[in-house]
Design an enzyme around this catalytic site. Structure first.
Site, PDB file in Angstrom:
ATOM      1  N   ARG A 165      25.415 -35.806  24.550  1.00 52.24           N
ATOM      2  CA  ARG A 165      25.182 -34.421  24.969  1.00 52.24           C
ATOM      3  C   ARG A 165      24.095 -33.698  24.182  1.00 52.24           C
ATOM      4  O   ARG A 165      23.301 -32.953  24.768  1.00 52.24           O
ATOM      5  CB  ARG A 165      26.494 -33.636  24.924  1.00 52.24           C
ATOM      6  N   ASP A 216      29.524 -33.409  42.097  1.00 54.77           N
ATOM      7  CA  ASP A 216      29.676 -32.118  41.427  1.00 54.77           C
ATOM      8  C   ASP A 216      28.336 -31.444  41.174  1.00 54.77           C
ATOM      9  O   ASP A 216      28.162 -30.258  41.494  1.00 54.77           O
ATOM     10  CB  ASP A 216      30.433 -32.291  40.108  1.00 54.77           C
ATOM     11  N   SER A 242      36.990 -39.867  37.280  1.00 50.38           N
ATOM     12  CA  SER A 242      35.704 -39.325  36.860  1.00 50.38           C
ATOM     13  C   SER A 242      35.134 -40.237  35.789  1.00 50.38           C
ATOM     14  O   SER A 242      35.865 -40.676  34.895  1.00 50.38           O
ATOM     15  CB  SER A 242      35.891 -37.905  36.310  1.00 50.38           C
ATOM     16  N   ASP A 275      32.582 -30.828  26.961  1.00 50.70           N
ATOM     17  CA  ASP A 275      31.145 -30.875  27.208  1.00 50.70           C
ATOM     18  C   ASP A 275      30.516 -29.496  27.314  1.00 50.70           C
ATOM     19  O   ASP A 275      29.356 -29.298  26.940  1.00 50.70           O
ATOM     20  CB  ASP A 275      30.849 -31.675  28.477  1.00 50.70           C
TER      21      ASP A 275
END
Length: 406
Positions: free
Chosen positions: A99, A19, A180, A128
């Site tokens: 994050r 990605d 994923s 996210d």
């Protein structure tokens, strides 16, 4: 949405996967800009192999890889674990807590590089995108943010693969079952594709950090985890840095099949999503931390802190690590941890970790003279009668009122 003509250089949060490799090429093609790739080493291990070569081959002008494992554990994971923060009672927030640090480092690189914009690979359906962008704006309220998943028309796996083939971007072919994943020192998460049927059991070959509990050793293992002011500092008497301590707990927990969770979580954007997580070290750490708290923390302080934990966990899950409410709440949590000094003995066996002992040489509030079932000279049991009657007074008055009405 950033205007293409205003963007000359962008810093991309780059994992090296399909990605973000496609995003890198797409930024170069669509925005006609310079792209700087950035990867944060939070404990992904071999996933970071050959990142600079991949990035430059796909069109990046340069690539930064920062080793943030110690900062991640010391300044993000450990403060969160002082609160025993678990989202919706199940999720240890392994992705959520990573994050804000990635965003912080990315913004520092953007400032250093003189970049006009930052970009990430989060989809428009997930959490996210919020976590990254709220954090970006904390550091620079005027920053331009490019979120390709909200802009492009590559809205299927087939479209992504076609784009990759067109631009000679390698497509991974070694996955036995599609899913994923996101990995760091605290956990690895899995979602999507083969996991989208909530009734179907997750395939065993997916698990990475843990053995199947039924295949774990037939003999239990006992370990001791020592804490100072709420932070783990040693395992079995060996003092370790935060990152090395968490890595050691991961190894111990993984060997015994500890830390697997399969759950349905409520995303911030409003939908339910299935996630499968492995958090071996974090599971042990939370169990040990609660044990030391149980012997050192005042009852009312503990109850007050615990009443705030669901809100604190939501702040982290939703992306508000840098928000003033989280910072204020952290100050209260850290105040509660000043006496959390001691050690816990934990039994690891077949997917379970269980407290079997706790001790504090300096801050224990347990006094056997008061708590014993044997004879004592410090507690007058007759005093309990008045205590009970005073606390039952409102119930007694209500009962008298009901009797009078009859």
């Amino acid at each position: 949405m950033a205007k293409q003509e205003d963007v000359k250089k962008v810093v991309l949060a780059y994992s090296g996967g399909l990605d973000t490799s496609i995003i890198l090429k797409w930024l170069v093609e669509e925005y006609q800009c310079e792209v700087v790739a950035f990867s944060a080493d939070l404990g992904q291990g071999e996933e970071l192999d050959h990142i600079p070569e991949k990035a430059k081959k796909t069109g990046a002008s340069s690539c930064h890889i920062l080793d943030l494992k110690e900062e991640f554990t010391r300044d993000f994971v450990f403060p969160m674990f002082r609160a025993n923060a678990i989202y919706e009672g199940r999720y240890f927030l392994g992705t959520s807590i990573a994050r804000p640090l990635i965003s912080k480092a990315q913004m520092e690189i953007a400032a250093k590089e003189g970049a006009d914009a930052v970009s990430h690979g989060a989809t428009g359906k997930g959490n996210d995108q919020v976590r990254f962008e709220v954090s970006y704006y904390h550091f620079n309220p005027a920053v331009k943010v490019i979120a390709p998943w909200r802009e492009w028309d590559l809205n299927s796996r087939t479209a992504l693969e076609a784009y990759a083939k067109k631009h000679a971007i390698p497509i991974p072919t070694n996955k036995k079952v599609p899913w994923s994943s996101d990995r760091n020192l605290l956990h690895i998460s899995f979602e999507g594709y083969a996991l989208e049927d909530p009734w179907a059991e997750a395939p065993e070959e997916m698990y990475t950090l843990t053995v199947a509990p039924e295949d774990a050793p037939d003999q239990p293992e006992y370990i001791e985890v020592e804490f100072e002011k709420g932070d783990a500092v040693a395992i079995n008497g060996e003092r370790l840095s935060p990152a090395n301590l968490l890595a050691k707990l991961n190894q111990l927990g993984g060997k015994h099949g500890i830390g697997r969770v399969d759950l349905m979580e409520n995303r911030y954007v409003g939908m339910k999503s299935r996630g499968v997580y492995e958090t071996p070290g974090g599971t042990i750490l939370e169990e040990a931390h609660r044990a030391v708290e149980s012997i050192t923390m005042d009852r009312e302080v503990m109850h007050l802190r615990d009443s705030l934990v669901p809100r604190y966990a939501e702040m982290i899950y939703n992306g508000y690590w840098f928000a003033p409410e989280r910072i204020a709440l952290q100050a209260l949590i850290d105040e509660t941890q000043k006496t959390v000094n001691g050690k816990a003995r934990i039994k690891l066996y077949k997917g379970h970790c269980r407290v079997v002992g706790r001790d504090s040489a300096t801050d224990s509030l347990f006094n056997v003279d008061f708590a014993t079932f044997e004879a004592d000279e410090v507690y007058n049991q007759a005093d309990a009668e008045g205590f009970i009657k005073i606390n039952a007074l409102r119930l007694r008055i209500a009962a008298m009122q009901r009797a009078a009405k009859k």
